[in-house]
Design an enzyme around this catalytic site. Structure first.
Site, PDB file in Angstrom:
ATOM      1  N   LYS A  65       0.856  -1.190   0.000  1.00 15.63           N
ATOM      2  CA  LYS A  65       0.000   0.000   0.000  1.00 15.63           C
ATOM      3  C   LYS A  65       0.892   1.240   0.000  1.00 15.63           C
ATOM      4  CE  LYS A  65      -3.405   2.923   0.514  1.00 15.63           C
ATOM      5  NZ  LYS A  65      -4.374   3.174  -0.575  1.00 15.63           N
ATOM      6  N   LEU A 105      -5.763   7.260   1.122  1.00 18.07           N
ATOM      7  CA  LEU A 105      -4.398   6.894   1.496  1.00 18.07           C
ATOM      8  C   LEU A 105      -4.271   6.364   2.920  1.00 18.07           C
ATOM      9  CD1 LEU A 105      -1.682   6.832   0.031  1.00 18.07           C
ATOM     10  CD2 LEU A 105      -1.620   9.314   0.191  1.00 18.07           C
ATOM     11  N   CYS A 161      -2.501   9.579  -6.816  1.00 13.58           N
ATOM     12  CA  CYS A 161      -3.641   9.333  -5.922  1.00 13.58           C
ATOM     13  C   CYS A 161      -4.683  10.433  -6.117  1.00 13.58           C
ATOM     14  CB  CYS A 161      -3.220   9.293  -4.459  1.00 13.58           C
ATOM     15  SG  CYS A 161      -4.675   9.155  -3.385  1.00 13.58           S
ATOM     16  N   GLY A 221      -6.554  -4.846  -9.549  1.00 15.88           N
ATOM     17  CA  GLY A 221      -7.025  -4.056  -8.421  1.00 15.88           C
ATOM     18  C   GLY A 221      -8.441  -4.426  -8.036  1.00 15.88           C
TER      19      GLY A 221
HETATM   20  O1  RRO Z   1      -5.937   5.490  -1.000  1.00 16.26           O
HETATM   21  C1  RRO Z   1      -6.575   5.877  -2.007  1.00 16.26           C
HETATM   22  O2  RRO Z   1      -7.619   6.530  -1.912  1.00 16.26           O
HETATM   23  C2  RRO Z   1      -6.110   5.602  -3.378  1.00 16.26           C
HETATM   24  C3  RRO Z   1      -4.799   5.770  -3.800  1.00 16.26           C
HETATM   25 BR1  RRO Z   1      -3.394   6.242  -2.664  1.00 16.26          BR
HETATM   26  C4  RRO Z   1      -4.472   5.586  -5.174  1.00 16.26           C
HETATM   27  O3  RRO Z   1      -3.335   5.739  -5.631  1.00 16.26           O
HETATM   28  N1  RRO Z   1      -5.486   5.245  -6.014  1.00 16.26           N
HETATM   29  C5  RRO Z   1      -6.750   5.066  -5.589  1.00 16.26           C
HETATM   30  O4  RRO Z   1      -7.634   4.746  -6.405  1.00 16.26           O
HETATM   31  N2  RRO Z   1      -7.055   5.247  -4.260  1.00 16.26           N
END
Ligand code: RRO
Length: 312
Positions: free
Chosen positions: A45, A75, A130, A271
């Site tokens: 992650k 994140l 992100c 994913g």
């Molecule tokens: O954690 C997220 O909301 C997230 C990330 Br870091 C990312 O790179 N891509 C995404 O779809 N969600």
């Protein structure tokens, strides 16, 4: 059947792995992906320097009819040291990808310094895409900022570094981002992240389905496959051959994996479908891919990689 890939001197015995963010936040999840017989690697992650709880829930939703997912996780992660401890202690033959996503350029540079000095001998993925941190734009859409951070990073960083990119939608943007990326000794690019800031509505309640950013979130799964393939293909045609490509987006069947390879992907990440189906997705996808290759008379992915035909 030869289902392998190389990035620099790293060898992958299988081409599938998780996409960062899915099944990779905790050590238990990371081990689940890493120890699958059908994965070539695992990506952690995306880490920030400190632990983050992420956005308020609901922050993840699966669309009807298998169309895909929307997320605004924000994140959430256990912090840089947690993942560093994991990769440092891990005994495995599989190369590991360590993903970082600082909330500022300086946070990314600081984490890269720590990775440079650490015992870690895997690959590093710098997430520039992100879409879900309120108030923070995706760096990958700012070509100057992307060039700036890579310039600062490669001034000291000597380990295999790649970038996770947002999807691009215009030919001029493929040209522009490739021109920036080709200035640097990148090991790989990973395309695509989720399509940022989509909006999904619940038909029964006329309400958005996730809470953060008033319902806006990153779209993944079947809905994004065409965009993912276009990004793999466009970047493969523009990037130096030394820069390998990880294809991500819209993979729910072995045919989807095959299509990513046809467009030029070296590795393929899963994913949304991993989130939906669980760890057994990798066995199913590899089996389906092998059946397609066998039916076409191929014995190696090298027969297919980048061989997409166009109409003359
Ligand atoms: O954690 C997220 O909301 C997230 C990330 Br870091 C990312 O790179 N891509 C995404 O779809 N969600």
């Amino acid at each position: 059947m030869q289902l392998t890939a190389n990035i620099q001197n790293y060898h992958f015995n299988h081409i599938l792995l998780n996409a960062a963010g899915v099944m990779c936040q905790t050590t238990t999840e990371l081990d689940t992906v890493l120890t699958s017989k059908y994965t070539g690697s695992v990506v952690t992650k995306s880490a920030t320097p400190a632990v983050r709880p992420g956005n308020p829930s609901p922050r993840y939703y699966e669309l009807n009819h298998g169309l895909g997912t929307i997320n605004s996780m924000g994140l959430p992660n256990e912090g840089f040291d947690y993942y560093m401890n994991y990769v440092s202690a891990k005994k495995t033959d599989k190369p590991i990808f360590f993903s970082i996503a600082g909330l500022s350029k300086q946070e990314n540079i600081d984490m890269l310094h720590q990775l440079q000095d650490a015992d870690f001998d895997g690959l590093i993925e710098l997430n520039l895409s992100c879409p879900n941190v309120p108030g923070k734009p995706q760096t990958g859409y700012d070509f100057e900022a992307t060039e700036q951070i890579l310039t600062e990073a490669f001034a000291f960083f000597t380990k295999p570094l790649g970038v996770k990119l947002p999807p691009y939608f215009d030919i001029v943007h493929f040209d522009d981002i490739a021109a920036v990326l080709n200035k640097f000794p990148l090991a790989f690019v990973n395309t695509i992240n989720s399509i940022g800031n989509g909006l999904v509505i619940d038909e029964n309640t006329d309400t958005v389905v996730i809470k953060p950013k008033a319902g806006f979130g990153g779209i993944g799964g079947t809905l994004v496959k065409a965009t993912a393939l276009a990004n793999v293909r466009a970047l493969r045609n523009r990037l130096n051959t030394t820069i390998k490509i990880i294809g991500t987006g819209g993979v729910t069947t072995g045919r989807d994996v095959y299509d990513h390879i046809l467009c030029g992907a070296d590795l393929v990440e899963v994913g949304s479908q991993l989130a939906i189906e669980g760890i057994n997705v990798f066995e199913r996808l590899e089996t389906e891919l092998t059946e397609i290759l066998t039916a076409k008379g191929y014995t190696s992915l090298d027969d297919v990689r980048g061989q997409l035909k166009v109409i003359s």
